[in-house]
Design a protein around this motif. Structure first.
Motif, PDB file in Angstrom:
ATOM      1  N   SER A  56       1.264   8.124  -3.869  1.00 53.14           N
ATOM      2  CA  SER A  56       0.585   8.808  -4.973  1.00 53.14           C
ATOM      3  C   SER A  56      -0.624   9.582  -4.475  1.00 53.14           C
ATOM      4  CB  SER A  56       0.161   7.781  -6.032  1.00 53.14           C
ATOM      5  OG  SER A  56      -0.724   6.820  -5.475  1.00 53.14           O
ATOM      6  N   ILE A  57      -1.334   9.012  -3.488  1.00 58.22           N
ATOM      7  CA  ILE A  57      -2.500   9.718  -2.946  1.00 58.22           C
ATOM      8  C   ILE A  57      -2.076  10.996  -2.244  1.00 58.22           C
ATOM      9  CG2 ILE A  57      -4.330   9.565  -1.216  1.00 58.22           C
ATOM     10  CD1 ILE A  57      -4.548   6.581  -1.897  1.00 58.22           C
ATOM     11  N   LEU A  58      -0.971  10.935  -1.471  1.00 57.50           N
ATOM     12  CA  LEU A  58      -0.486  12.133  -0.781  1.00 57.50           C
ATOM     13  C   LEU A  58      -0.014  13.187  -1.772  1.00 57.50           C
ATOM     14  CD1 LEU A  58       1.451  10.506   2.202  1.00 57.50           C
ATOM     15  CD2 LEU A  58      -0.752  11.689   2.272  1.00 57.50           C
ATOM     16  N   ALA A  59       0.619  12.743  -2.873  1.00 55.56           N
ATOM     17  CA  ALA A  59       1.049  13.707  -3.895  1.00 55.56           C
ATOM     18  C   ALA A  59      -0.161  14.384  -4.526  1.00 55.56           C
ATOM     19  CB  ALA A  59       1.888  12.985  -4.952  1.00 55.56           C
ATOM     20  N   ALA A  60      -1.213  13.593  -4.821  1.00 52.38           N
ATOM     21  CA  ALA A  60      -2.423  14.179  -5.405  1.00 52.38           C
ATOM     22  C   ALA A  60      -3.076  15.148  -4.431  1.00 52.38           C
ATOM     23  CB  ALA A  60      -3.393  13.058  -5.796  1.00 52.38           C
ATOM     24  N   LEU A  61      -3.094  14.799  -3.147  1.00 53.03           N
ATOM     25  CA  LEU A  61      -3.667  15.707  -2.150  1.00 53.03           C
ATOM     26  C   LEU A  61      -2.848  16.990  -2.038  1.00 53.03           C
ATOM     27  CD1 LEU A  61      -4.659  13.248   0.732  1.00 53.03           C
ATOM     28  CD2 LEU A  61      -6.196  14.541  -0.752  1.00 53.03           C
ATOM     29  N   ASN A  62      -1.537  16.865  -2.126  1.00 52.60           N
ATOM     30  CA  ASN A  62      -0.687  18.056  -2.066  1.00 52.60           C
ATOM     31  C   ASN A  62      -0.972  18.980  -3.245  1.00 52.60           C
ATOM     32  OD1 ASN A  62       1.261  19.806  -1.232  1.00 52.60           O
ATOM     33  ND2 ASN A  62       2.976  18.579  -1.981  1.00 52.60           N
ATOM     34  N   THR A  63      -1.087  18.400  -4.442  1.00 47.87           N
ATOM     35  CA  THR A  63      -1.417  19.206  -5.627  1.00 47.87           C
ATOM     36  C   THR A  63      -2.780  19.853  -5.485  1.00 47.87           C
ATOM     37  OG1 THR A  63      -0.100  17.685  -6.968  1.00 47.87           O
ATOM     38  CG2 THR A  63      -1.635  19.122  -8.130  1.00 47.87           C
ATOM     39  N   LEU A  64      -3.736  19.100  -4.958  1.00 48.53           N
ATOM     40  CA  LEU A  64      -5.090  19.631  -4.801  1.00 48.53           C
ATOM     41  C   LEU A  64      -5.133  20.767  -3.792  1.00 48.53           C
ATOM     42  CD1 LEU A  64      -8.093  19.291  -5.537  1.00 48.53           C
ATOM     43  CD2 LEU A  64      -8.276  17.657  -3.663  1.00 48.53           C
ATOM     44  N   MET A 114       0.801  -1.224   0.000  1.00 52.48           N
ATOM     45  CA  MET A 114       0.000   0.000   0.000  1.00 52.48           C
ATOM     46  C   MET A 114       0.829   1.266   0.000  1.00 52.48           C
ATOM     47  SD  MET A 114      -2.944  -1.099   2.735  1.00 52.48           S
ATOM     48  CE  MET A 114      -3.631   0.558   2.756  1.00 52.48           C
ATOM     49  N   LEU A 115       2.108   1.189   0.366  1.00 49.00           N
ATOM     50  CA  LEU A 115       2.919   2.400   0.484  1.00 49.00           C
ATOM     51  C   LEU A 115       3.017   3.192  -0.819  1.00 49.00           C
ATOM     52  CD1 LEU A 115       5.809   1.332   2.879  1.00 49.00           C
ATOM     53  CD2 LEU A 115       3.960   2.945   3.315  1.00 49.00           C
ATOM     54  N   PRO A 116       3.270   2.547  -2.007  1.00 45.71           N
ATOM     55  CA  PRO A 116       3.292   3.351  -3.243  1.00 45.71           C
ATOM     56  C   PRO A 116       1.973   4.048  -3.525  1.00 45.71           C
ATOM     57  CG  PRO A 116       4.317   1.201  -3.582  1.00 45.71           C
ATOM     58  CD  PRO A 116       3.649   1.140  -2.258  1.00 45.71           C
ATOM     59  N   LYS A 117       0.863   3.360  -3.249  1.00 47.74           N
ATOM     60  CA  LYS A 117      -0.433   3.987  -3.471  1.00 47.74           C
ATOM     61  C   LYS A 117      -0.641   5.159  -2.532  1.00 47.74           C
ATOM     62  CE  LYS A 117      -2.571  -0.323  -5.053  1.00 47.74           C
ATOM     63  NZ  LYS A 117      -3.657  -1.312  -4.843  1.00 47.74           N
ATOM     64  N   LEU A 118      -0.212   4.983  -1.273  1.00 49.60           N
ATOM     65  CA  LEU A 118      -0.327   6.094  -0.330  1.00 49.60           C
ATOM     66  C   LEU A 118       0.524   7.276  -0.760  1.00 49.60           C
ATOM     67  CD1 LEU A 118      -0.244   4.191   3.089  1.00 49.60           C
ATOM     68  CD2 LEU A 118      -2.201   5.307   2.027  1.00 49.60           C
TER      69      LEU A 118
END
Length: 300
Positions: free
Chosen positions: A155-163, A149-153
């Motif tokens: 990518s999710i954190l990167a998307a949240l940062n961009t958002l 799950m770490l790679p998915k987390l």
């Protein structure tokens, strides 16, 4: 010659001190030298930190300690722990011992009793041991899933940062603040309106009571009316109207003849035209019809 010389006294004191020291050390380890316990053996392939003086629990209650651990160097997978258990404890056949540890790293031995309480294990027998799947074991089993799950987390954190760095989010937050302020003012207005309604409510209720009183009076008058007599009058009026209509439709009476006899209508129309002509002539030539003379009437 005296037997209790100073040298003997010193030797006895040293022996007593050594015994007391040994008993104290065993007591600190959880072992009681002066009490006897039933010994049982547990076979493990991995003891995971289990050592002498580790407590032994049954259903959460301490029933003994691990007196020592025997390691077979010729068979590394054959490790035997010697348990000293309370004499009042009886182990059913099929009982197992599981090694468990808490978050602080304290290791203990848990007894899992067998299903048949009548068929008991003899004292000094060997039982099977294993590892308990406690919180630490479950956490260890979850590590591979967490690694997936770490790679998915990430990518999710990167998307949240961009958002979160999007200016639209900031504007939306400001709009939400404005909406909240508007809701607050609206709530204040509603509170004021509610207070006004509370002040005006007695007057409104008084008016409603008056309307209800008038309605009750009208209802009472309607109840007191003689609907039977009223309906008889209505029936008589309808009957008279029907008779009048029947007479108008018949040849009886002037109106009936006037409505149904065209000759009478034509004669009356001709008479009216003659009367109109006569009046016009009298207005134009009044001397033909009216004569005034002081000396008398003249012959034309």
């Amino acid at each position: 010659m005296k037997f209790l010389t100073n040298e003997v006294k010193i030797a006895l004191a040293a022996i007593v001190g050594i015994v007391i020291l040994f008993a104290g050390m065993q007591f600190l380890k959880g072992l009681n030298v002066f009490s006897s316990a039933d010994k049982y053996y547990v076979r493990f392939s991995d003891i995971s930190g289990l050592s002498a003086s580790s407590p032994v629990y049954a259903n959460g209650y301490k029933v003994g300690v691990v007196e020592k651990v025997l390691y077979d160097y010729s068979q590394p997978n054959n490790i035997v722990a010697v348990m000293g258990l309370d004499k009042n404890l009886m182990l059913p056949r099929g009982t197992k011992a599981e090694i468990s540890s808490d978050l602080l790293g304290n290791v203990k031995l848990e007894l899992k009793f067998g299903p048949n309480p009548i068929d008991l294990i003899e004292k000094g027998d060997t039982i099977e041991g294993g590892m308990a799947t406690g919180l630490m074991g479950k956490a260890a089993d979850m590590i591979p899933q967490v690694e997936v799950m770490l790679p998915k987390l990430d990518s999710i954190l990167a998307a949240l940062n961009t958002l979160l760095h999007d200016s639209a989010i900031t504007r939306s937050v400001h709009n939400v603040d404005q909406i909240t302020a508007n809701l607050g003012s609206t709530t204040n207005e509603l509170n004021q309106l509610s207070s006004q309604l509370n002040h005006q409510m007695p007057q409104m209720l008084a008016k409603v009571d008056g309307v209800l009183t008038n309605t009750e009076g009208v209802t009472r008058q309607l109840n007191e009316m003689d609907f039977g007599a009223t309906m008889q009058k209505v029936d008589r009026a309808v009957g008279n109207l029907e008779q009048t209509t029947a007479k108008l439709n018949s040849n009886e009476g002037t109106l009936g003849l006037l409505m149904r006899d065209p000759g009478l209508y034509n004669n009356m129309n001709a008479t009216m035209r003659s009367a109109d002509s006569l009046l016009m002539d009298m207005r134009l030539h009044p001397k033909r019809y009216v004569h005034f003379s002081i000396f008398g009437r003249k012959d034309r």
